[in-house]
Design an enzyme around this catalytic site. Structure first.
Site, PDB file in Angstrom:
ATOM      1  N   SER A 112       0.587  -0.915  -0.290  1.00  0.00           N
ATOM      2  CA  SER A 112      -0.205  -0.021   0.461  1.00  0.00           C
ATOM      3  C   SER A 112       0.433   0.929  -0.087  1.00  0.00           C
ATOM      4  O   SER A 112       1.465   1.395  -0.758  1.00  0.00           O
ATOM      5  CB  SER A 112      -0.582  -0.422   1.220  1.00  0.00           C
ATOM      6  N   HIS A 113       0.801   1.747   0.916  1.00  0.00           N
ATOM      7  CA  HIS A 113       1.143   2.890   1.156  1.00  0.00           C
ATOM      8  C   HIS A 113       2.830   2.857   1.754  1.00  0.00           C
ATOM      9  O   HIS A 113       3.452   4.412   2.177  1.00  0.00           O
ATOM     10  CB  HIS A 113       0.688   3.786   1.915  1.00  0.00           C
ATOM     11  N   ASP A 276      -2.022   6.929  -3.068  1.00  0.00           N
ATOM     12  CA  ASP A 276      -1.127   6.101  -2.714  1.00  0.00           C
ATOM     13  C   ASP A 276      -0.383   4.884  -3.246  1.00  0.00           C
ATOM     14  O   ASP A 276      -0.799   4.825  -4.756  1.00  0.00           O
ATOM     15  CB  ASP A 276      -1.220   5.422  -1.853  1.00  0.00           C
ATOM     16  N   ASP A 278      -0.418   1.704  -3.850  1.00  0.00           N
ATOM     17  CA  ASP A 278      -1.819   0.933  -4.740  1.00  0.00           C
ATOM     18  C   ASP A 278      -3.297   1.472  -5.288  1.00  0.00           C
ATOM     19  O   ASP A 278      -4.048   0.448  -5.533  1.00  0.00           O
ATOM     20  CB  ASP A 278      -1.893  -0.542  -3.978  1.00  0.00           C
ATOM     21  N   ASP A 280      -5.511   2.215  -3.806  1.00  0.00           N
ATOM     22  CA  ASP A 280      -6.930   2.677  -3.168  1.00  0.00           C
ATOM     23  C   ASP A 280      -6.922   4.361  -1.625  1.00  0.00           C
ATOM     24  O   ASP A 280      -7.911   4.626  -1.360  1.00  0.00           O
ATOM     25  CB  ASP A 280      -7.053   1.403  -2.379  1.00  0.00           C
ATOM     26  N   ARG A 281      -6.034   5.050  -1.511  1.00  0.00           N
ATOM     27  CA  ARG A 281      -5.758   6.070  -0.379  1.00  0.00           C
ATOM     28  C   ARG A 281      -5.778   7.818  -1.603  1.00  0.00           C
ATOM     29  O   ARG A 281      -5.391   7.153  -2.926  1.00  0.00           O
ATOM     30  CB  ARG A 281      -4.500   6.266   0.201  1.00  0.00           C
ATOM     31  N   LYS A 375     -11.330   0.258  -0.865  1.00  0.00           N
ATOM     32  CA  LYS A 375     -11.241   2.345  -0.846  1.00  0.00           C
ATOM     33  C   LYS A 375     -10.860   2.535  -2.746  1.00  0.00           C
ATOM     34  O   LYS A 375     -10.531   1.831  -3.686  1.00  0.00           O
ATOM     35  CB  LYS A 375     -11.029   2.830  -0.217  1.00  0.00           C
TER      36      LYS A 375
HETATM   37  C1  G16 Z   1      -5.804  -0.362   4.990  1.00  0.00           C
HETATM   38  C2  G16 Z   1      -7.375  -0.544   5.487  1.00  0.00           C
HETATM   39  C3  G16 Z   1      -7.738   0.983   5.863  1.00  0.00           C
HETATM   40  C4  G16 Z   1      -6.395   1.182   7.409  1.00  0.00           C
HETATM   41  C5  G16 Z   1      -5.798   1.838   6.981  1.00  0.00           C
HETATM   42  C6  G16 Z   1      -5.010   1.757   8.134  1.00  0.00           C
HETATM   43  O1  G16 Z   1      -5.485   0.629   4.298  1.00  0.00           O
HETATM   44  O2  G16 Z   1      -7.670  -1.129   4.060  1.00  0.00           O
HETATM   45  O3  G16 Z   1      -8.840   0.805   6.159  1.00  0.00           O
HETATM   46  O4  G16 Z   1      -7.611   2.437   6.974  1.00  0.00           O
HETATM   47  O5  G16 Z   1      -5.374   0.343   6.184  1.00  0.00           O
HETATM   48  O6  G16 Z   1      -4.627   0.970   8.959  1.00  0.00           O
HETATM   49  P1  G16 Z   1      -3.150   1.418  10.666  1.00  0.00           P
HETATM   50  O7  G16 Z   1      -4.094   2.221  11.363  1.00  0.00           O
HETATM   51  O8  G16 Z   1      -3.794   0.011  11.453  1.00  0.00           O
HETATM   52  O9  G16 Z   1      -2.433   1.183   9.597  1.00  0.00           O
HETATM   53  P2  G16 Z   1      -3.774   0.651   3.112  1.00  0.00           P
HETATM   54  O10 G16 Z   1      -4.199   1.878   2.285  1.00  0.00           O
HETATM   55  O11 G16 Z   1      -2.720   0.954   3.919  1.00  0.00           O
HETATM   56  O12 G16 Z   1      -4.650  -0.994   2.497  1.00  0.00           O
END
Ligand code: G16
Length: 539
Positions: A112-113, A276, A278, A280-281, A375
């Site tokens: 992800s990010h 981000d 991938d 989704d953000r 997302k």
């Molecule tokens: C993932 C989840 C999100 C979550 C985020 C942060 O996002 O899909 O629902 O809000 O992690 O999670 P944490 O606060 O546990 O680090 P992504 O974009 O990283 O896949």
């Protein structure tokens, strides 16, 4: 040609908030990917007749992991793999492909990010047939499997070429290489009024979209520049790179520096956005103006009637508990369903599938709707552009107008990074134990009215999840504490602060939350227990 290889378990293959995320060097250990994937295949059981999507955000090690997964899928009896050309697929496009083609699930290789590269992170997200990430009950079963794995199966063959669209075979398994953009672009055209957006750009409207050298570059160029007519060069950092060109592909005020500088300049374009790793953000910016993700969710929800796909009404809206309460006021005004879930997009999936909600979002720069089960960064950008096209207002005017109508939830998240896992766990456990004793306490003008763990009882599958601790104050302010589930090492304590104000709408959030931050630090004894005087990251 199918080889069975002996292996032994790794003890750290438990998935977090969204899939498995580890340092690249951890994932590169012998049999690490193989153990994890074999555990998934074992958990699924019979793979005969099943089709899965495979792709990733192009980060370092994607190419190697993809080849391993292809060869293991063939050896384990998967009937078909649909793979994004050159191994690319964004998380939202992957979710769409799974849903539209009624696949049995899919694997998106992304952390992800989190940064990429040999010193960065790697990850595997596993979606089920909904196109959303598997529920915790399933990831728990997979984890059990990783703890007893003793062998895996793999097809011995040369690497499969992924550059040409078309079909090929590996043993009995069919492989279809697809253009990962097509289904996604078509879906966006069916949600939004593209002719209104084309007019907007024709009128001279300017934007910069920062793809952060990650997977959304090609999607954004096709949609914003090629189809909608934004000027060439509106998408920056458009080419996906294995190490994201050294960028940390997290679209926030700390890491999207180049975009921020562009949007803070005197000749800033009308609109700025970033996605981000991938895709989704999203982060939304106006000229010298930042829209907090919680406000973005509230504003998008308020404007749902202007979007063709939602104009006949939406079921409801949901947010994670840690996200500000801004959207709850919008839900009330529109008289639509409203839900709060634990952090993790997977918790929205049942609500969407059961027609309880249409739109949802989180403070962590995520917004989306039931068009998919993840997302969706580009969806959020198109939604914002649609509001601008409809109202003729700037980003800042839209936000101000919203606050005038509903009041403003000043909101920030404070992250305390790199904590010792045991120290972080005991901070949370001790805090939870003392919550009942806090009710009624005064901290200056702040009086605690409620202090409790957040417990979510899923109305569909009746599972119960505890996630985070919430303290409510008489004046509407809130503190939420939780530990991140997406890091690749150590622990991160997240402290989410919210201060609701009906009249002072244009203040600095840092100042408006100063007192509450002090209270939050004191209640959880953050400095004493972690040695940290200040948060490492504030978003
Ligand atoms: C993932 C989840 C999100 C979550 C985020 C942060 O996002 O899909 O629902 O809000 O992690 O999670 P944490 O606060 O546990 O680090 P992504 O974009 O990283 O896949």
């Amino acid at each position: 040609m199918i080889k069975t290889v002996k292996t032994s378990p790794y003890n750290d293959q438990k998935m977090g908030t969204a899939g498995l995320r580890r340092k690249s060097k951890v994932v590169m250990q012998p049999n690490y990917v193989e153990n994890f994937m074999q555990s998934i295949f074992n958990t699924i059981g019979s793979l005969n007749g099943k089709t899965f999507l495979l792709g990733g955000d192009g980060r370092f090690y994607n190419d190697i992991a993809i080849q391993k997964i292809i060869k293991m899928a063939a050896a384990n009896g998967v009937s078909k793999l649909i793979i994004g050309q050159n191994g690319y697929v964004s998380t939202p496009a992957g979710s769409r492909i799974i849903l539209k083609n009624k696949l049995n699930g899919g694997f998106v290789l992304s952390a992800s990010h989190n940064p990429g590269g040999i010193n960065g992170d790697f990850g595997i997200k596993y979606a089920n047939e909904t196109g959303g990430q598997i529920p915790s009950a399933v990831s728990d079963r997979i984890y059990q499997e990783t703890q007893k794995i003793s062998e895996y199966k793999i097809f011995e063959t040369d690497d499969i070429k992924l550059d040409k669209i078309g079909r090929q075979k590996l043993g009995d398994m069919e492989i279809e290489i697809i253009d990962p953009l097509n289904d996604y672009v078509e879906m966006m055209e069916n949600i939004f009024d593209f002719s209104a957006l084309k007019k907007l750009f024709k009128s001279g409207f300017t934007m910069k979209f920062d793809a952060m050298n990650a997977v959304t570059g090609p999607y954004a160029v096709r949609i914003f520049e090629d189809i909608l007519g934004a000027a060439k060069g509106s998408v920056i950092n458009a080419k996906p790179l294995p190490d994201f060109g050294g960028l940390h592909p997290d679209p926030n005020l700390l890491y999207a520096k180049e975009l921020l500088a562009i949007m803070n300049a005197d000749n800033a374009p009308d609109f700025g956005a970033a996605n981000d790793g991938d895709g989704d953000r999203n982060m939304i910016l106006g000229k010298k103006f930042f829209v907090s993700p919680s406000d973005s969710l509230a504003i998008l929800t308020d404007y749902y009637p202007i979007i063709p796909a939602y104009k006949n009404g939406i079921f409801g809206v949901a947010k994670s508990a840690a996200t500000s309460t801004a959207v709850s006021r919008v839900a009330k005004a529109h008289d639509i369903g409203y839900y709060e879930v634990p952090t993790g997009w997977k918790y929205f999936v049942n609500l969407m599938d059961s027609n309880r909600i249409t739109i949802c979002g989180e403070e962590s720069f995520g917004t989306g709707s039931s068009h998919i089960r993840e997302k969706d960064g580009i969806w959020a950008v198109l939604f914002w552009l649609s509001i601008i096209a409809e109202t003729g207002m700037s980003v800042e005017e839209i936000a101000l107008d919203h606050w005038k109508k509903y009041g403003r939830s000043y909101y920030l998240r404070y992250d305390f990074d790199g904590l010792d896992t045991k120290a972080a766990d005991s901070l949370m456990a001790d805090l939870e134990n003392k919550l009942p004793t806090l009710v009624g306490n005064h901290y200056g003008e702040y009086k605690i009215t409620q202090a409790r763990p957040f417990v979510y009882n899923d109305p569909v599958d009746h599972s119960s999840t505890k996630n985070g601790l919430i303290i409510n104050f008489e004046n509407g302010s809130r503190i939420v504490y939780r530990l991140s589930g997406t890091g690749s090492s150590g622990a991160t304590l997240r402290v989410y602060l919210e201060n609701y104000n009906r009249t002072d709408l244009k203040e600095d959030p840092h100042e408006m939350l100063e007192d509450l931050l002090e209270i939050a630090m004191e209640i959880a004894e953050i400095t004493a227990r972690t040695g940290k005087q200040h948060a490492d990251v504030i978003t």
